[in-house]
Write a protein that holds these residues in place. Structure first.
Motif, PDB file in Angstrom:
ATOM      1  N   GLY A   1      24.294  43.762  41.869  1.00  0.00           N
ATOM      2  CA  GLY A   1      24.021  42.471  42.494  1.00  0.00           C
ATOM      3  C   GLY A   1      24.957  41.387  41.993  1.00  0.00           C
ATOM      4  N   LEU A   2      25.250  41.413  40.713  1.00  0.00           N
ATOM      5  CA  LEU A   2      26.175  40.444  40.134  1.00  0.00           C
ATOM      6  C   LEU A   2      27.577  40.639  40.700  1.00  0.00           C
ATOM      7  CD1 LEU A   2      26.614  38.188  38.017  1.00  0.00           C
ATOM      8  CD2 LEU A   2      27.155  40.007  36.395  1.00  0.00           C
ATOM      9  N   ALA A   3      28.051  41.879  40.695  1.00  0.00           N
ATOM     10  CA  ALA A   3      29.385  42.164  41.232  1.00  0.00           C
ATOM     11  C   ALA A   3      29.466  41.794  42.712  1.00  0.00           C
ATOM     12  CB  ALA A   3      29.723  43.639  41.032  1.00  0.00           C
ATOM     13  N   ASN A   4      28.425  42.096  43.472  1.00  0.00           N
ATOM     14  CA  ASN A   4      28.409  41.765  44.900  1.00  0.00           C
ATOM     15  C   ASN A   4      28.422  40.257  45.123  1.00  0.00           C
ATOM     16  OD1 ASN A   4      28.312  44.476  45.488  1.00  0.00           O
ATOM     17  ND2 ASN A   4      26.177  44.480  46.105  1.00  0.00           N
ATOM     18  N   THR A   5      27.737  39.516  44.267  1.00  0.00           N
ATOM     19  CA  THR A   5      27.702  38.053  44.392  1.00  0.00           C
ATOM     20  C   THR A   5      29.089  37.463  44.159  1.00  0.00           C
ATOM     21  OG1 THR A   5      25.389  37.978  43.693  1.00  0.00           O
ATOM     22  CG2 THR A   5      26.666  35.949  43.453  1.00  0.00           C
ATOM     23  N   ILE A   6      29.756  37.926  43.129  1.00  0.00           N
ATOM     24  CA  ILE A   6      31.109  37.442  42.836  1.00  0.00           C
ATOM     25  C   ILE A   6      32.042  37.803  43.987  1.00  0.00           C
ATOM     26  CG2 ILE A   6      33.065  37.660  41.243  1.00  0.00           C
ATOM     27  CD1 ILE A   6      30.878  38.359  39.067  1.00  0.00           C
ATOM     28  N   TRP A   7      31.962  39.041  44.451  1.00  0.00           N
ATOM     29  CA  TRP A   7      32.803  39.500  45.553  1.00  0.00           C
ATOM     30  C   TRP A   7      32.554  38.674  46.810  1.00  0.00           C
ATOM     31  CZ3 TRP A   7      31.700  41.346  50.389  1.00  0.00           C
ATOM     32  CH2 TRP A   7      32.755  41.907  51.097  1.00  0.00           C
ATOM     33  N   ALA A   8      31.278  38.453  47.140  1.00  0.00           N
ATOM     34  CA  ALA A   8      30.931  37.722  48.367  1.00  0.00           C
ATOM     35  C   ALA A   8      31.438  36.291  48.325  1.00  0.00           C
ATOM     36  CB  ALA A   8      29.418  37.744  48.578  1.00  0.00           C
TER      37      ALA A   8
ATOM     38  N   VAL B   1      33.097  27.448  44.452  1.00  0.00           N
ATOM     39  CA  VAL B   1      32.020  27.682  43.506  1.00  0.00           C
ATOM     40  C   VAL B   1      32.178  26.732  42.325  1.00  0.00           C
ATOM     41  CG1 VAL B   1      30.861  29.400  42.077  1.00  0.00           C
ATOM     42  CG2 VAL B   1      31.936  30.094  44.217  1.00  0.00           C
ATOM     43  N   ASP B   2      31.112  26.040  41.994  1.00  0.00           N
ATOM     44  CA  ASP B   2      31.096  25.119  40.867  1.00  0.00           C
ATOM     45  C   ASP B   2      31.519  25.850  39.595  1.00  0.00           C
ATOM     46  OD1 ASP B   2      29.915  22.395  39.777  1.00  0.00           O
ATOM     47  OD2 ASP B   2      29.158  24.000  38.477  1.00  0.00           O
ATOM     48  N   THR B   3      32.304  25.197  38.769  1.00  0.00           N
ATOM     49  CA  THR B   3      32.791  25.811  37.533  1.00  0.00           C
ATOM     50  C   THR B   3      31.657  26.273  36.635  1.00  0.00           C
ATOM     51  OG1 THR B   3      34.766  24.418  37.629  1.00  0.00           O
ATOM     52  CG2 THR B   3      34.276  25.456  35.518  1.00  0.00           C
ATOM     53  N   ASN B   4      30.582  25.507  36.557  1.00  0.00           N
ATOM     54  CA  ASN B   4      29.449  25.919  35.721  1.00  0.00           C
ATOM     55  C   ASN B   4      28.817  27.205  36.234  1.00  0.00           C
ATOM     56  OD1 ASN B   4      29.677  23.762  33.923  1.00  0.00           O
ATOM     57  ND2 ASN B   4      28.452  22.446  35.240  1.00  0.00           N
ATOM     58  N   VAL B   5      28.752  27.350  37.544  1.00  0.00           N
ATOM     59  CA  VAL B   5      28.198  28.577  38.128  1.00  0.00           C
ATOM     60  C   VAL B   5      29.134  29.750  37.838  1.00  0.00           C
ATOM     61  CG1 VAL B   5      27.555  29.750  40.274  1.00  0.00           C
ATOM     62  CG2 VAL B   5      26.921  27.352  39.918  1.00  0.00           C
ATOM     63  N   THR B   6      30.426  29.525  37.974  1.00  0.00           N
ATOM     64  CA  THR B   6      31.395  30.589  37.707  1.00  0.00           C
ATOM     65  C   THR B   6      31.317  31.024  36.244  1.00  0.00           C
ATOM     66  OG1 THR B   6      32.816  29.530  39.346  1.00  0.00           O
ATOM     67  CG2 THR B   6      33.783  31.293  38.093  1.00  0.00           C
ATOM     68  N   LYS B   7      31.159  30.064  35.345  1.00  0.00           N
ATOM     69  CA  LYS B   7      31.014  30.407  33.929  1.00  0.00           C
ATOM     70  C   LYS B   7      29.736  31.213  33.700  1.00  0.00           C
ATOM     71  CE  LYS B   7      33.698  26.599  32.080  1.00  0.00           C
ATOM     72  NZ  LYS B   7      33.694  25.356  31.309  1.00  0.00           N
ATOM     73  N   SER B   8      28.663  30.864  34.395  1.00  0.00           N
ATOM     74  CA  SER B   8      27.414  31.623  34.288  1.00  0.00           C
ATOM     75  C   SER B   8      27.603  33.053  34.783  1.00  0.00           C
ATOM     76  CB  SER B   8      26.298  30.950  35.093  1.00  0.00           C
ATOM     77  OG  SER B   8      25.976  29.706  34.553  1.00  0.00           O
ATOM     78  N   LEU B   9      28.340  33.210  35.876  1.00  0.00           N
ATOM     79  CA  LEU B   9      28.627  34.543  36.393  1.00  0.00           C
ATOM     80  C   LEU B   9      29.420  35.348  35.372  1.00  0.00           C
ATOM     81  CD1 LEU B   9      29.614  33.585  40.047  1.00  0.00           C
ATOM     82  CD2 LEU B   9      27.624  34.942  39.398  1.00  0.00           C
ATOM     83  N   GLU B  10      30.405  34.715  34.754  1.00  0.00           N
ATOM     84  CA  GLU B  10      31.212  35.413  33.748  1.00  0.00           C
ATOM     85  C   GLU B  10      30.355  35.807  32.539  1.00  0.00           C
ATOM     86  OE1 GLU B  10      35.211  34.996  31.003  1.00  0.00           O
ATOM     87  OE2 GLU B  10      34.373  33.182  31.887  1.00  0.00           O
TER      88      GLU B  10
ATOM     89  N   THR C   1      33.108  46.929  38.869  1.00  0.00           N
ATOM     90  CA  THR C   1      34.072  46.258  37.995  1.00  0.00           C
ATOM     91  C   THR C   1      35.243  45.745  38.824  1.00  0.00           C
ATOM     92  OG1 THR C   1      33.455  47.676  36.143  1.00  0.00           O
ATOM     93  CG2 THR C   1      35.550  46.524  35.974  1.00  0.00           C
ATOM     94  N   ALA C   2      35.768  46.596  39.686  1.00  0.00           N
ATOM     95  CA  ALA C   2      36.898  46.199  40.538  1.00  0.00           C
ATOM     96  C   ALA C   2      36.520  45.024  41.442  1.00  0.00           C
ATOM     97  CB  ALA C   2      37.361  47.386  41.379  1.00  0.00           C
ATOM     98  N   ASN C   3      35.323  45.075  42.035  1.00  0.00           N
ATOM     99  CA  ASN C   3      34.877  43.983  42.912  1.00  0.00           C
ATOM    100  C   ASN C   3      34.751  42.675  42.151  1.00  0.00           C
ATOM    101  OD1 ASN C   3      34.751  45.745  45.052  1.00  0.00           O
ATOM    102  ND2 ASN C   3      32.534  45.904  45.060  1.00  0.00           N
ATOM    103  N   ALA C   4      34.192  42.728  40.946  1.00  0.00           N
ATOM    104  CA  ALA C   4      34.015  41.513  40.149  1.00  0.00           C
ATOM    105  C   ALA C   4      35.366  40.921  39.741  1.00  0.00           C
ATOM    106  CB  ALA C   4      33.162  41.796  38.922  1.00  0.00           C
TER     107      ALA C   4
ATOM    108  N   THR D   1      40.380  36.118  43.056  1.00  0.00           N
ATOM    109  CA  THR D   1      40.469  35.442  44.354  1.00  0.00           C
ATOM    110  C   THR D   1      39.934  34.017  44.284  1.00  0.00           C
ATOM    111  OG1 THR D   1      40.303  37.562  45.466  1.00  0.00           O
ATOM    112  CG2 THR D   1      39.808  35.624  46.792  1.00  0.00           C
ATOM    113  N   LEU D   2      38.942  33.803  43.422  1.00  0.00           N
ATOM    114  CA  LEU D   2      38.406  32.451  43.210  1.00  0.00           C
ATOM    115  C   LEU D   2      39.290  31.626  42.278  1.00  0.00           C
ATOM    116  CD1 LEU D   2      34.632  33.347  42.731  1.00  0.00           C
ATOM    117  CD2 LEU D   2      35.642  32.143  44.699  1.00  0.00           C
ATOM    118  N   SER D   3      40.403  32.220  41.835  1.00  0.00           N
ATOM    119  CA  SER D   3      41.333  31.574  40.894  1.00  0.00           C
ATOM    120  C   SER D   3      40.644  31.205  39.595  1.00  0.00           C
ATOM    121  CB  SER D   3      41.986  30.339  41.524  1.00  0.00           C
ATOM    122  OG  SER D   3      42.703  30.687  42.666  1.00  0.00           O
ATOM    123  N   TYR D   4      39.745  32.075  39.163  1.00  0.00           N
ATOM    124  CA  TYR D   4      39.035  31.870  37.901  1.00  0.00           C
ATOM    125  C   TYR D   4      39.571  32.862  36.888  1.00  0.00           C
ATOM    126  CZ  TYR D   4      35.319  31.344  34.478  1.00  0.00           C
ATOM    127  OH  TYR D   4      34.626  31.102  33.324  1.00  0.00           O
ATOM    128  N   GLU D   5      40.069  32.363  35.774  1.00  0.00           N
ATOM    129  CA  GLU D   5      40.631  33.217  34.746  1.00  0.00           C
ATOM    130  C   GLU D   5      39.534  33.636  33.769  1.00  0.00           C
ATOM    131  OE1 GLU D   5      44.086  33.070  31.347  1.00  0.00           O
ATOM    132  OE2 GLU D   5      44.282  31.803  33.113  1.00  0.00           O
TER     133      GLU D   5
END
Length: 89
Positions: free
Chosen positions: A30-37, A45-54, A69-72, A78-82
């Motif tokens: 579910g986490l990987a699918n959320t990031i992929w979607a 995506v708000d930076t705080n949300v992206t940090k929570s996902l990470e 792993t590949a999807n995440a 793709t979201l330009s999040y390092e």
């Protein structure tokens, strides 16, 4: 917003905020699918949300299947999040 006029960006922002409150309950898939979607839909995506996902990705990383792993990773790129160096360990 005027009555009958829906601001999709406000709705998506609300969804992301609610999702970030429940992220610890996500399965690894579910986490990987959320990031992929988010990336596939080109959402802002708000930076705080992206940090929570990470952060949650770090928690479930050892339980991710290779496709998840590949999807995440693709999603974050793709979201330009390092990702931090420790995220993928």
């Amino acid at each position: 917003n005027t009555p009958g006029n829906v601001d999709v960006h406000d709705d998506i922002g609300w969804i992301w905020r609610k999702m970030s409150q429940m992220i610890h309950d996500f399965t690894p898939q579910g986490l990987a699918n959320t990031i992929w979607a988010a990336a596939r839909l080109e959402l802002q995506v708000d930076t705080n949300v992206t940090k929570s996902l990470e952060t949650q990705l770090q928690v479930v990383f050892n339980r991710l299947k290779s496709q998840e792993t590949a999807n995440a990773i693709w999603g974050f790129a793709t979201l330009s999040y390092e990702l931090s160096e420790t995220s993928l360990q």
